[in-house]
Design an enzyme around this catalytic site. Structure first.
Site, short mmCIF file in Angstrom:
data_model
loop_
_atom_site.label_atom_id
_atom_site.label_comp_id
_atom_site.label_asym_id
_atom_site.label_seq_id
_atom_site.Cartn_x
_atom_site.Cartn_y
_atom_site.Cartn_z
N PRO A 2 154.60 -49.20 39.03
CA PRO A 2 153.99 -48.98 40.35
C PRO A 2 154.61 -47.76 41.04
O PRO A 2 155.83 -47.60 41.06
CB PRO A 2 154.32 -50.26 41.10
N GLU A 3 153.74 -46.89 41.55
CA GLU A 3 154.20 -45.70 42.28
C GLU A 3 153.80 -45.88 43.76
O GLU A 3 153.36 -46.96 44.14
CB GLU A 3 153.57 -44.45 41.68
N LYS A 60 159.61 -46.26 46.35
CA LYS A 60 158.92 -47.33 45.61
C LYS A 60 159.50 -48.70 45.96
O LYS A 60 159.28 -49.68 45.25
CB LYS A 60 159.05 -47.07 44.10
N ARG A 289 159.49 -37.73 29.28
CA ARG A 289 158.33 -38.48 29.80
C ARG A 289 157.06 -37.75 29.38
O ARG A 289 157.03 -36.54 29.29
CB ARG A 289 158.37 -38.56 31.33
#
Ligand SMILES: [Zn+2]
Length: 308
Positions: A2-3, A60, A289
């Site tokens: 979740p961002e 976050k 990433r």
């Protein structure tokens, strides 16, 4: 993971459903998620009779400000800090135990989605509702802080500005990049630079701004910086409006999926056509990433080459 848009969606959902409710109990089959206080029994004792006064977001993190019951009102203010990490998400509903498993009371509810079944912490509220943490990989963390200490903690003080706050002007945006080096994707995902941006929205914002994820942040022109500033605000605002991205584990507090997926242009779309030019989307690694981009719309300047 979740961002900002997903965390904000959770905060918005919780605010609608559990504000002014009081914790009456808490259950867990994975007590390690509770990091502070270390003892789960202690946590249970301290959270009991605390009323939910405010639910907000910083980066976050979900923060639940609490107020002790009147008899304990001299007690200092506490806040619950929840970080959903990789696969965690908070749900609000009612569950019951059946064959040693927590099952939603309404079997047809979206809470039955398989992604909502990894319940490891459940908070019981005075109105019969429950807040549950579903977390397949169990990396989420929950901590109980004295509010003052949380706000003054190193972790909080080191966070960069909030990109959707009105005070985050283009000049402030430029300032956070002053004297910064390295690749732009890595820079915008650094929580000390800007809060709340992860892999999905970094890739989407760079595509919208037509900037290669490996471009050196020190070499961005004024025009590119402006495009990036606008693109970040645009994708995050749209993300919040649509209730986040549920491509993976994330679900809204009512158990349903967010609708950002219809807006996903590059993230996990390698090999598919760019919505703007038709070129195939590529995936590369930037700082371990995955980064997804269109090699045509987001080209690296020839002069800059790979020397970054
Ligand atoms: Zn393209």
């Amino acid at each position: 993971m979740p961002e900002l848009p997903e965390v904000q969606t959770t905060v918005n959902g919780l605010n609608k459903k559990v504000l002014n409710c009081t914790f009456v109990d808490v259950w867990s089959d994975w007590e390690k998620i509770i990091k502070k206080p270390v003892s789960f029994e202690q946590f249970k004792k301290e959270i009991k009779n605390q009323k939910i006064k405010k639910i907000w977001r910083r980066a976050k993190n979900i923060i639940v400000d609490l107020q002790a019951a009147p008899a304990l009102s001299a007690v200092e203010g506490y806040s619950l800090l929840i970080h959903q990490k990789m696969t965690g998400h908070l749900l609000v509903g009612k569950w019951k135990v059946e064959s040693k498993k927590w099952i939603p009371e309404d079997k047809k509810s979206p809470l039955n989605d398989p992604y909502n079944r990894f319940l490891h912490v459940i908070f019981f509220l005075d109105n019969g509702q429950m807040i549950a943490l579903s977390d397949a990989r169990k990396f989420a963390k929950i901590e109980l802080w004295k509010t003052e200490e949380l706000l003054n903690s190193k972790e909080f003080k080191n966070l960069g500005p909030e990109p959707l706050e009105k005070s985050f002007t283009f000049n402030k945006f430029k300032k956070v990049f002053e004297n910064k080096k390295g690749r732009v994707k890595q820079a915008i995902m650094d929580p000390a630079v800007i809060a709340g941006i992860g892999n999905i929205y970094a890739s989407e914002a760079l595509w919208a701004a037509k900037i290669h994820p490996e471009k050196n942040v020190a070499k961005l022109s004024e025009k590119e910086l402006k495009s990036l500033y606008q693109a970040i605000q645009k994708v995050l605002t749209l993300g919040v409006k649509l209730g986040g991205e549920s491509f993976s584990d994330y679900r809204k507090p009512d158990g349903t999926k967010g609708d950002f997926d219809s807006e996903r242009r590059v993230y996990k779309r390698e090999g598919q056509k760019c919505a703007r030019c038709g070129e195939k989307i590529k995936r590369i690694k930037v700082a371990q990433r995955s980064a997804f981009f269109c090699p045509h719309c987001q080209s690296l300047d020839v002069a800059q080459g790979k020397k970054i």
